[in-house]
Each structure stands twice: as structure tokens, then as C-alpha cells.
Design an enzyme around this catalytic site. Structure first.
Site, PDB file in Angstrom:
ATOM      1  N   VAL A 207      11.817   6.573   0.446  1.00  0.00           N
ATOM      2  CA  VAL A 207      13.143   6.903   0.976  1.00  0.00           C
ATOM      3  C   VAL A 207      14.003   5.647   0.864  1.00  0.00           C
ATOM      4  CG1 VAL A 207      14.449   7.634   3.003  1.00  0.00           C
ATOM      5  CG2 VAL A 207      12.191   8.623   2.555  1.00  0.00           C
TER       6      VAL A 207
ATOM      7  N   GLU B 294       4.239   4.778   0.875  1.00  0.00           N
ATOM      8  CA  GLU B 294       3.109   4.473   1.758  1.00  0.00           C
ATOM      9  C   GLU B 294       3.549   4.356   3.214  1.00  0.00           C
ATOM     10  OE1 GLU B 294       3.844   3.102  -1.141  1.00  0.00           O
ATOM     11  OE2 GLU B 294       2.053   2.538  -2.269  1.00  0.00           O
TER      12      GLU B 294
ATOM     13  N   CYS C  53       2.815  -1.830  -3.980  1.00  0.00           N
ATOM     14  CA  CYS C  53       3.448  -3.147  -3.840  1.00  0.00           C
ATOM     15  C   CYS C  53       2.681  -3.970  -2.802  1.00  0.00           C
ATOM     16  CB  CYS C  53       4.918  -3.000  -3.462  1.00  0.00           C
ATOM     17  SG  CYS C  53       5.222  -2.620  -1.729  1.00  0.00           S
TER      18      CYS C  53
ATOM     19  N   CYS D 229       2.853  -2.847   0.835  1.00  0.00           N
ATOM     20  CA  CYS D 229       2.094  -1.612   1.077  1.00  0.00           C
ATOM     21  C   CYS D 229       0.599  -1.862   1.081  1.00  0.00           C
ATOM     22  CB  CYS D 229       2.493  -0.549   0.065  1.00  0.00           C
ATOM     23  SG  CYS D 229       4.149   0.058   0.400  1.00  0.00           S
TER      24      CYS D 229
HETATM   25  N1  THU Z   1       7.761   2.124  -4.244  1.00  0.00           N
HETATM   26  C1  THU Z   1       6.905   2.812  -3.423  1.00  0.00           C
HETATM   27  O1  THU Z   1       7.280   3.848  -2.849  1.00  0.00           O
HETATM   28  N2  THU Z   1       5.658   2.327  -3.240  1.00  0.00           N
HETATM   29  C2  THU Z   1       5.150   1.213  -3.854  1.00  0.00           C
HETATM   30  O2  THU Z   1       4.041   0.790  -3.549  1.00  0.00           O
HETATM   31  C3  THU Z   1       5.937   0.562  -4.895  1.00  0.00           C
HETATM   32  C4  THU Z   1       7.390   0.903  -4.912  1.00  0.00           C
HETATM   33  C5  THU Z   1       9.126   2.614  -4.410  1.00  0.00           C
HETATM   34  C6  THU Z   1      10.161   1.805  -3.700  1.00  0.00           C
HETATM   35  C7  THU Z   1      11.419   2.145  -4.470  1.00  0.00           C
HETATM   36  O3  THU Z   1      12.041   3.269  -3.868  1.00  0.00           O
HETATM   37  C8  THU Z   1      10.923   2.519  -5.860  1.00  0.00           C
HETATM   38  O4  THU Z   1       9.506   2.619  -5.767  1.00  0.00           O
HETATM   39  C9  THU Z   1      11.276   1.531  -6.942  1.00  0.00           C
HETATM   40  O5  THU Z   1      10.891   0.254  -6.578  1.00  0.00           O
END
Ligand code: THU
Length: 134
Positions: free
Chosen positions: A46, A58, A89, A92
Site C-alpha cells: 500500500v 509483508e 526488502c 521486511c
Molecule cells: N515491496 C514490497 O511490498 N515488499 C518487499 O519486500 C519489497 C518491496 C513493494 C514496496 C513498493 O510498493 C514496491 O514494492 C516497489 O518498491
């Protein structure tokens, strides 16, 4: 690791990605995990016009874990809408460790791996309390 239905988890993550709010990156992400009592919990990313406030998929997954009864997750994956596993990332990885503990298995581009391979030598409650949680 052999008992985990990774296809079911990747499908649940792909479905969650359909609910993503990602107008800025245009990169929908879904995350899904099995809990130790067999539930599937999931979340989607989001975003926010103030980009740094973005919630990764996550984050929603961890919220869903607690909202649906708590406990620990034992296996997790984040995917794009096609179900392709993504590397979580750094932030997370720390969230997943707290939600799953050191035995958590996390799927990714290189296949399922233990969380401590992805987040070596992490900051834990033992660091916070110096081994004493009183
Ligand atoms: N993103 C995630 O939802 N989880 C991760 O572990 C890596 C990145 C999302 C965040 C952002 O909305 C999009 O990926 C691009 O970075």
C-alpha cells in the site's frame, strides 16, 4: 521444508497482489504465509503520495497474522501478480523474523531459504533486553 505447499502459498500471494495499491511504483506485490496452525495469512503493498510511507506487502501480512489469531508463521513468500517469488526488502526480513522466529523459511528468486540466511546476525529481543526480559 518438504511439507510446505509452496504452490498454494505463491497462489495466495499472487491473489493478494491483485489488491495492491501501488499507483506510484506500479509494482504490485502480494505476500502470504502459513501459520504454525495451518492458516494462510496474506497482505499487499500500500503506497502513499509521501513515498517513504509505503507499506510493503509483508507489513499487511504481519497485521493479518495478529488480526486472525496470532501465533507464528512458518513459511512465507512475496510475489508479483504472476506468482513469481521476490526477494523481501531488508526491513521486511526483520518483520518476518519477528513474526516467524529463527526457523522461518522464506521463498524467493533462489528458492526457499531460512530467514537467518537472508538476515544474518539480526537484532533480536536478546539484544534489546541483554538476555533478560524481566
Ligand atoms: N515491496 C514490497 O511490498 N515488499 C518487499 O519486500 C519489497 C518491496 C513493494 C514496496 C513498493 O510498493 C514496491 O514494492 C516497489 O518498491
Amino acid at each position: 521444508m518438504e511439507n510446505i505447499d509452496w504452490d498454494a502459498l505463491r497462489s495466495a500471494a499472487a491473489e493478494a497482489a491483485q489488491h495492491s495499491y501501488s499507483p506510484y511504483s506500479k509494482f504490485p506485490v502480494g505476500a502470504a504465509a502459513f501459520t504454525e496452525d495451518g492458516r494462510i495469512v496474506s497482505g499487499c503493498n500500500v503506497e502513499n503520495v509521501s513515498y517513504g510511507l509505503t507499506l510493503c506487502a509483508e507489513c499487511g501480512l504481519v497485521s493479518a497474522l495478529h488480526l486472525s489469531g496470532g501465533g507464528k508463521i512458518v513459511a512465507s513468500v512475496a510475489t508479483d501478480p504472476s506468482g513469481k517469488p521476490l526477494a523481501p526488502c531488508g526491513r521486511c526480513r526483520q518483520l518476518l523474523l519477528e513474526a516467524g522466529g529463527p526457523d522461518l523459511i522464506v521463498d524467493g528468486p533462489g528458492g526457499p531459504r531460512n530467514i537467518l540466511e537472508l538476515l544474518a546476525d539480526p537484532f533480536t529481543q536478546e539484544d534489546l533486553y541483554d538476555g533478560n526480559s524481566e
